[in-house]
Design a protein around this motif. Structure first.
Motif, PDB file in Angstrom:
ATOM      1  N   ASP A  93      56.202  35.265  40.396  1.00  0.00           N
ATOM      2  CA  ASP A  93      56.041  35.476  42.243  1.00  0.00           C
ATOM      3  C   ASP A  93      56.995  35.910  42.441  1.00  0.00           C
ATOM      4  O   ASP A  93      56.565  37.273  43.205  1.00  0.00           O
ATOM      5  CB  ASP A  93      55.725  34.332  42.592  1.00  0.00           C
ATOM      6  CG  ASP A  93      56.698  33.522  42.842  1.00  0.00           C
ATOM      7  OD1 ASP A  93      58.236  33.343  42.662  1.00  0.00           O
ATOM      8  OD2 ASP A  93      56.565  32.424  43.969  1.00  0.00           O
ATOM      9  N   TRP A  96      55.302  39.668  40.097  1.00  0.00           N
ATOM     10  CA  TRP A  96      53.554  39.530  40.530  1.00  0.00           C
ATOM     11  C   TRP A  96      53.341  39.504  41.720  1.00  0.00           C
ATOM     12  O   TRP A  96      51.963  39.759  42.113  1.00  0.00           O
ATOM     13  CB  TRP A  96      52.592  38.783  39.839  1.00  0.00           C
ATOM     14  CG  TRP A  96      53.010  38.651  38.180  1.00  0.00           C
ATOM     15  CD1 TRP A  96      53.141  40.210  37.796  1.00  0.00           C
ATOM     16  CD2 TRP A  96      51.670  38.122  36.849  1.00  0.00           C
ATOM     17  NE1 TRP A  96      52.885  40.335  35.873  1.00  0.00           N
ATOM     18  CE2 TRP A  96      52.001  39.187  36.021  1.00  0.00           C
ATOM     19  CE3 TRP A  96      50.734  37.356  36.918  1.00  0.00           C
ATOM     20  CZ2 TRP A  96      51.491  39.170  34.801  1.00  0.00           C
ATOM     21  CZ3 TRP A  96      50.570  37.319  35.890  1.00  0.00           C
ATOM     22  CH2 TRP A  96      50.351  38.141  34.747  1.00  0.00           C
ATOM     23  N   ASP A  99      49.819  38.120  43.498  1.00  0.00           N
ATOM     24  CA  ASP A  99      48.420  37.107  41.942  1.00  0.00           C
ATOM     25  C   ASP A  99      49.107  36.695  41.279  1.00  0.00           C
ATOM     26  O   ASP A  99      47.874  35.910  40.745  1.00  0.00           O
ATOM     27  CB  ASP A  99      49.219  38.493  41.294  1.00  0.00           C
ATOM     28  CG  ASP A  99      48.497  39.906  42.040  1.00  0.00           C
ATOM     29  OD1 ASP A  99      47.834  39.517  42.671  1.00  0.00           O
ATOM     30  OD2 ASP A  99      47.972  41.168  41.302  1.00  0.00           O
ATOM     31  N   ARG A 102      47.422  33.865  42.290  1.00  0.00           N
ATOM     32  CA  ARG A 102      45.254  33.868  42.488  1.00  0.00           C
ATOM     33  C   ARG A 102      44.790  33.314  41.450  1.00  0.00           C
ATOM     34  O   ARG A 102      44.259  33.032  41.239  1.00  0.00           O
ATOM     35  CB  ARG A 102      45.574  35.163  43.581  1.00  0.00           C
ATOM     36  CG  ARG A 102      45.655  35.696  44.573  1.00  0.00           C
ATOM     37  CD  ARG A 102      44.467  36.492  44.930  1.00  0.00           C
ATOM     38  NE  ARG A 102      45.223  37.890  44.975  1.00  0.00           N
ATOM     39  CZ  ARG A 102      45.970  38.131  45.818  1.00  0.00           C
ATOM     40  NH1 ARG A 102      46.626  37.795  46.560  1.00  0.00           N
ATOM     41  NH2 ARG A 102      47.483  39.417  45.478  1.00  0.00           N
ATOM     42  N   LEU A 123      42.955  39.679  32.118  1.00  0.00           N
ATOM     43  CA  LEU A 123      44.064  40.178  33.470  1.00  0.00           C
ATOM     44  C   LEU A 123      45.076  40.962  32.337  1.00  0.00           C
ATOM     45  O   LEU A 123      45.821  41.719  33.255  1.00  0.00           O
ATOM     46  CB  LEU A 123      44.756  38.893  33.904  1.00  0.00           C
ATOM     47  CG  LEU A 123      45.560  38.592  35.035  1.00  0.00           C
ATOM     48  CD1 LEU A 123      45.462  39.405  36.081  1.00  0.00           C
ATOM     49  CD2 LEU A 123      46.491  37.441  34.618  1.00  0.00           C
ATOM     50  N   ARG A 127      46.295  44.831  33.136  1.00  0.00           N
ATOM     51  CA  ARG A 127      47.780  44.769  33.512  1.00  0.00           C
ATOM     52  C   ARG A 127      47.856  46.107  32.702  1.00  0.00           C
ATOM     53  O   ARG A 127      48.871  46.877  33.249  1.00  0.00           O
ATOM     54  CB  ARG A 127      48.871  43.838  33.417  1.00  0.00           C
ATOM     55  CG  ARG A 127      48.282  42.895  35.007  1.00  0.00           C
ATOM     56  CD  ARG A 127      49.119  41.955  34.807  1.00  0.00           C
ATOM     57  NE  ARG A 127      50.336  42.094  35.525  1.00  0.00           N
ATOM     58  CZ  ARG A 127      50.853  42.830  37.006  1.00  0.00           C
ATOM     59  NH1 ARG A 127      50.040  42.918  37.636  1.00  0.00           N
ATOM     60  NH2 ARG A 127      52.551  42.762  36.989  1.00  0.00           N
TER      61      ARG A 127
END
Length: 278
Positions: A93, A96, A99, A102, A123, A127
Motif C-alpha cells: 500500500d 499502490w 489499490d 482492492r 493487472l 500497470r
C-alpha cells in the motif's frame, strides 16, 4: 506466479530464500501472513527487493499469491525499482495506495486459482503499459541482466561491458543504479539460485558446486552463507524452496502455478527459471 493455501495445518514459520527477482506477495481471505526482517513486521501485501536477508515468513489459515518479477520490469509494474528497494521489504500500500486493498478483495472473491492468476496477469500488464517511459530500463543494462541469467551467473563483468560497448566502470555504475546490485553481485545471486535448487533436488554440496560453476565446495559454502547465513546442507531442507516444483517435483505444498501442466511438474529438475525480460 504461485498460489498457496495453508488452512488447518498449524502455523507457518519459514525462512525466505533470496531469489534473483523482485517478489510480490498478496495474502487474502481470513487468516494472517506476516513477513519479518531486521526492520520490523509487515502484514498482508508486500514487495521484497533483490538479495534480501534474514526474512521470515509467518502465517496461519491463509491463502496468498506470490509473484516473482524481473528487475527489468519492477518499476513499471510496481512503482518502485529494484535499486530503490535495495533488498528491503515494503508494504504494497506504500506503492499502490488503496489499490493494494482492492486487489486483495478481488483475489478473495475470485472463484478459482486460475481466475486469480488471470486477474493479476491483467493487472500487471495494465500497470506495465501505463508505466512511465522515462524510467524504462536502458537496453545496455537489460542486455547485461539477461546475459547474466542465460549464463547462470558464469560471466565476467569485462565481457558484459565489451558486449554493450561501455567501460567496466560505466556498466558497474549504471547497472547498480537500475538493478540495485553490481553486475558481480547479480551474477553471484543467479549462481546461488541455481546451486540452491540443485541442493534441494538432492545433489551433494560438491556436486552442486561443480554443476553451478563454483571453484570447489568451500566456494559454494561461502556463497550460501553470504546469502542465507546457513550451510548448504541446511539450505537443501529449507521448505521455502518447495514453492518451486523444479526443486521437488510433485512434492511441493499446495501450490498452483501458471504455464506448467501437472505432467511438466513431474519431470526431473532442470535449470530453475530466473525472470528475465519476456
Amino acid at each position: 506466479m504461485a498460489g498457496f493455501r495453508a488452512q488447518g495445518s498449524g502455523p507457518i514459520d519459514i525462512r525466505a530464500i533470496p531469489h534473483p527477482a523482485v517478489t510480490l506477495a498478496l495474502a487474502f481471505n481470513p487468516g494472517t501472513l506476516v513477513v519479518e526482517d531486521a526492520t520490523g513486521r509487515r502484514p498482508g501485501a508486500l514487495v521484497a527487493g533483490l538479495a534480501f536477508s534474514d526474512l521470515q515468513v509467518r502465517g496461519r489459515d491463509m491463502e496468498a499469491v506470490q509473484i516473482r518479477l524481473s528487475p527489468l520490469l519492477a518499476y513499471t509494474t510496481l512503482g518502485t525499482s529494484a535499486a530503490e528497494l535495495e533488498g528491503a521489504v515494503v508494504a504494497l500500500d506504500e506503492l499502490w495506495g488503496r489499490d493494494a486493498e482492492r486487489v486483495q478483495e478481488q483475489l478473495s472473491e475470485a472463484p478459482s486459482w486460475q481466475d486469480r492468476f488471470a486477474l493479476l496477469d491483467t493487472l500487471l500488464v495494465r500497470r506495465y503499459e501505463a508505466g512511465r517511459p522515462e524510467r524504462a530500463m536502458p537496453p545496455e543494462v537489460a542486455h547485461a541482466w539477461n546475459r547474466i541469467v542465460r549464463a547462470c551467473g558464469r560471466i565476467r563483468v569485462e565481457e558484459l561491458a565489451a558486449e554493450v560497448g561501455w567501460s567496466r566502470q560505466r556498466l558497474w555504475a549504471r547497472f547498480r543504479s537500475h538493478i540495485g546490485l553490481t553486475p558481480h553481485r547479480a551474477a553471484k545471486l543467479v549462481r546461488f539460485h541455481h546451486a540452491a535448487h540443485r541442493l534441494a533436488a538432492g545433489r551433494t554440496p560438491a556436486g552442486a558446486a561443480a554443476e553451478s560453476g563454483y571453484y570447489d565446495q568451500s566456494h559454494l559454502h561461502r556463497n550460501v552463507r553470504a546469502f542465507t547465513g546457513i550451510t548448504p546442507t541446511t539450505l537443501a531442507d529449507e521448505p521455502f524452496l518447495a514453492v518451486d516444483d523444479l526443486a521437488w517435483p510433485g512434492q511441493a505444498p499446495p501450490v498452483t502455478r501458471t504455464g506448467r501442466s501437472p505432467e511438466e511438474r513431474k519431470r526431473p529438475p532442470t535449470d530453475p527459471e530466473v525472470p528475465s525480460a519476456r
